[in-house]
Design an enzyme around this catalytic site. Structure first.
Site: not given
Ligand code: F6R
Length: 242
Positions: A67, A136, A138, A143
């Site tokens: 990313d 979380n 991801h 996400e």
């Protein structure tokens, strides 16, 4: 999923570096999928040491990163291109032109995503994908959401991701709110996956990743379906895994 519970961050870094070095030694022209963030920094240090002391050879290796922040140039010291150059590429004998990171300043983001996926396919896919995980759940910047994308795409960063990553910026307001990320497709197609996890803040999510139901709300839960995942996790992060 093969679970390797290790004592701490340093041990996680050493074990992960060994796994990666083994792949490179067996196949010098490996395609490595790489991650940024705090988690793999120690592993990159180990790999640099192996290159300097044991002649681990990167001369035929190609890398594709997961990313990049939208809006940051590769010269920005918080861009992931800059991270990769300074944490690994500048210190080993890799061919820079064979290190790929999405372009956060591309004029046509859609085309950048299409090209990135095409490149991965033309390279023949990823031999080993290194992953960290957000608290979380991801992976890359896929996400939690009602849907997940297979291909590389532009995504809004979750509030918790912006919060977590603000530790590297002068203020939270400076953290980009969007990123380009590889999708679940290229990640799941990697022949082997090394998931590295360290620290208390990841403990809660890890039981869901390993034992929970597979859901787009916990993107890393999809790794349960991959046939060769090595989870290298330290005791603090493994504490809540049943
Ligand atoms: C980074 C990436 C992210 C991080 C994750 C964990 O390229 O894709 O998924 O792996 O946000 O970040 P750290 O390691 O900083 O806790």
């Amino acid at each position: 999923m093969k679970l390797l519970v290790v004592k701490n961050y340093d041990e996680m870094s050493k074990v992960a570096a060994k796994e990666l070095a083994e792949v490179i030694s067996k196949k010098p022209e490996s395609i490595l999928g790489l991650a940024t963030g705090g988690t793999p920094v120690g592993m990159y240090k180990e790999l640099i040491d192996m290159h300097k002391n044991e002649e681990l050879d990167f001369s035929k290796v190609t890398t594709v990163n997961l990313d990049e922040y939208v809006g940051l140039s590769g010269e920005h010291d918080q861009s992931y291109r800059y991270f990769m150059d300074s944490n690994l590429f500048n210190h080993v004998n890799i061919r820079k032109e064979y290190t790929y990171v999405p372009n956060g300043l591309a004029e046509d983001m859609h085309q950048e995503c299409v090209n990135y996926d095409k490149r991965i396919e033309e390279l023949g896919g990823i031999d080993v994908q290194v992953l960290g995980i957000g608290s979380n759940g991801h992976i890359g910047f896929n996400e939690p959401s009602d849907t997940l994308s297979l291909g590389t795409h532009v995504t809004d960063l979750a509030e918790s991701t912006i919060e977590a990553n603000s530790r590297y910026f002068a203020s939270k307001e400076e953290v980009p709110t969007k990123a380009l990320t590889m999708g679940l497709g290229a990640i799941m197609k990697a022949k082997k996956i090394l998931l590295m996890v360290s620290g208390e803040s990841k403990a809660e999510i890890m039981d869901k990743v390993v034992n929970g139901k597979i859901t787009t709300q916990v993107p890393a839960s999809f790794l349960q379906m991959h046939k060769d995942v090595v989870l290298i996790i330290d005791e603090d992060a493994a504490r809540k895994i049943k």
